[in-house]
Design an enzyme around this catalytic site. Structure first.
Site, mmCIF file in Angstrom:
data_model
loop_
_atom_site.group_PDB
_atom_site.id
_atom_site.type_symbol
_atom_site.label_atom_id
_atom_site.label_comp_id
_atom_site.label_asym_id
_atom_site.label_seq_id
_atom_site.Cartn_x
_atom_site.Cartn_y
_atom_site.Cartn_z
ATOM 1 N N SER A 173 58.997 13.140 40.102
ATOM 2 C CA SER A 173 58.774 12.620 38.792
ATOM 3 C C SER A 173 57.625 13.260 38.007
ATOM 4 O O SER A 173 57.631 14.343 37.752
ATOM 5 C CB SER A 173 58.584 11.248 39.072
ATOM 6 O OG SER A 173 58.964 10.648 37.643
ATOM 7 N N ASP A 394 70.052 11.157 37.568
ATOM 8 C CA ASP A 394 69.001 10.914 37.339
ATOM 9 C C ASP A 394 68.942 11.000 35.696
ATOM 10 O O ASP A 394 69.295 11.888 35.153
ATOM 11 C CB ASP A 394 67.831 11.287 37.818
ATOM 12 C CG ASP A 394 66.429 10.892 37.306
ATOM 13 O OD1 ASP A 394 66.318 9.652 36.948
ATOM 14 O OD2 ASP A 394 65.424 11.833 37.280
ATOM 15 N N HIS A 451 67.023 9.772 40.900
ATOM 16 C CA HIS A 451 65.497 10.256 40.773
ATOM 17 C C HIS A 451 65.028 10.361 42.111
ATOM 18 O O HIS A 451 64.229 11.388 42.228
ATOM 19 C CB HIS A 451 64.815 9.135 39.969
ATOM 20 C CG HIS A 451 63.603 9.754 39.642
ATOM 21 N ND1 HIS A 451 63.364 10.579 38.449
ATOM 22 C CD2 HIS A 451 62.456 9.047 39.573
ATOM 23 C CE1 HIS A 451 61.966 10.702 38.111
ATOM 24 N NE2 HIS A 451 61.471 9.883 38.802
#
Length: 474
Positions: A173, A394, A451
């Site tokens: 991320s 994601d 994610h």
């Protein structure tokens, strides 16, 4: 007096002092971790690393389950900005995973420390159990890179037996910013044996992330034809669309609607096909605490994006930042258990542990819009192997934006895009995603993962990780 022999007692004291300075710190070793039916055979440590004169980063280090002396050291950072790397340990690829009761830990058959010594650092200060003496938690990309580098240096000071091991920097991320900015510092330090870096569903370019997200949303059936036609009319010209910083008022209105659908309508932004824990996200209140679920990473150039959280901070309400559509109750309950905190050597004076820190996120200064120059610097050395991998469902950091980013680096293509396979035993080999390899950098997708790839597809994630570390073909 010259030539006088050392007394046995003095010799013993000197030897014990030397051994402490050449091996892991005894005071940080975790003797008995609550929640496990059986304590692990590998050693693990929890304590603090010096990130600056006033900043202390909490670390949790798990030695490899297989030949730690010769296994690589892998740093793992979660993102946010403002979220704890213990999320990676307890819910993704750590040696044990927290169960829904918030008390029990179960061993993970796909733990990354099966083949590596894994170092989890909570960064920056203010996140998780990390703290600053002055309680000042305003920071930025450059300062965090420097703090992470100092913490890593301190780790090798505490664990000198690992200083010559291969080192890999990994994360997820917003670690798409943390990891390459840190790597540029580490590559200049010959005392560290840097071999490569891997980033999962990373934020590498705000522009490419925003531009690709609109296409992702439309082709996954999230945007109606009327909205799509309006986006094409008002945001695009000469076969090129700007969904990033377009000033056209109609385009801005359309993008606000896209942002609402993707992030605020009840869809799970981290995994389009997974349910949203707790139902439709929005303004949730728990025990007089307002919960915010927007990290401010998509469509950052739109007006009004940051005014709501800033108004919340001025209001004096207690505010908590949670990952959207994610239930953080179990890890929070576990890490706030006083027996767990004691086992991890956490000072009693520190506040409760939260998955993410609202103030750190809100006050964080984003200095980079793209990691292009950092990756080009790393690639120019031709020393490091780089992997950018993405779960393909994601929406927070979608696969298409990261693939576009890798393409924009203009590296020599070595292996054209192809499926990569994972052996699922009785089910046989299955397509796990797609991969394309350029000179020293690889882009790879994990089919059906969101994610948090190791949470959604643990076997595929472990297979990928093993091939990455061992420089095997994907």
């Amino acid at each position: 007096m010259p030539g006088t022999a050392l007394s046995p007692l003095l010799l013993l004291l000197l030897l014990s002092w030397a051994s402490r300075n050449e091996a892991a710190p005894d005071q940080d070793e975790i003797d008995c971790l609550p929640g496990l039916a059986k304590q692990p055979s590998f050693r693990q440590y929890s304590g603090y690393l010096r990130a600056s004169d006033s900043k202390h980063f909490h670390y949790w280090f798990v030695e490899s389950q297989n030949d730690p002396k010769n296994s690589p050291v892998v740093l793992w950072l979660n993102g946010g900005p403002g979220c704890s790397s213990l999320d990676g340990l307890l819910t993704e690829h750590g040696p044990f995973l927290i169960q829904p009761d918030g008390v029990t830990l179960e061993y993970n058959p796909y733990a990354w420390n099966l083949i590596a010594n894994v170092l989890y650092i909570e960064s920056p200060a203010g996140v998780g159990f990390s703290y600053s003496d002055d309680k000042m938690y305003v920071t930025n990309d450059t300062e965090v890179a420097e703090n992470n580098y100092e913490a890593l240096k301190d780790f090798f000071r505490l664990f000198p037996e690992y200083k010559d091991n291969k080192l890999f920097l990994t994360g997820e991320s917003y670690a798409g910013i943390y990891i390459p900015t840190l790597a540029v510092l580490v590559m200049q330090d010959p005392s560290m044996n840097l071999q490569g870096l891997a980033v999962g569903n990373g934020l590498a370019s705000y522009e490419q992330n925003d531009n690709s997200l609109v296409y992702f949303a439309y082709y996954h059936g999230l945007l109606g034809n009327r909205l799509w036609t309006s986006l094409q009319t008002h945001c695009c010209a000469q076969n090129k669309c700007n969904f990033y910083d377009n000033k056209d008022p109609e385009c801005v209105n359309n993008l606000l609607e896209v942002s609402r659908i993707v992030g605020k309508s009840g869809l799970n932004i981290y995994n389009l096909y997974a349910p949203c824990a707790g139902g439709v996200p929005g303004r949730h209140r728990y025990e007089d605490t307002l919960v915010v679920q927007d990290f401010g990473n998509i469509f950052t150039r739109l007006p009004l994006k940051r005014r709501f959280p800033e108004a919340l901070m001025r209001s004096g309400d207690k505010v908590r930042l949670d990952p959207p559509c994610t239930n953080t109750t179990a890890p929070s309950n576990y890490l706030n258990n006083p027996y767990v905190r004691k086992a991890l050597h956490i000072p009693e004076s520190l506040p409760r542990w939260d998955m993410c820190n609202f103030l750190v996120n809100l006050q964080y200064r984003r200095l980079y819009q793209s990691m292009n120059s950092q990756y080009l610097k790393l690639l120019s050395s031709q020393k490091y192997q780089i992997l950018l991998y993405n779960g393909d469902v994601d929406m927070a950091c979608n696969f298409m934006g990261d693939e576009w980013f890798v393409d924009s680096l203009n590296q020599k293509m070595e292996v054209q895009r192809r499926p990569w396979l994972v052996d699922y035993g009785e089910s046989g080999e299955q397509v796990a995603g797609f991969v394309k390899e350029c000179s020293h950098i690889t882009f790879l997708t994990i089919k059906g993962a969101g994610h948090m790839v190791p949470t959604d597809k643990p076997r595929a994630a472990f297979t990928m990780f093993s091939r990455f570390l061992n420089k095997e073909p994907y």
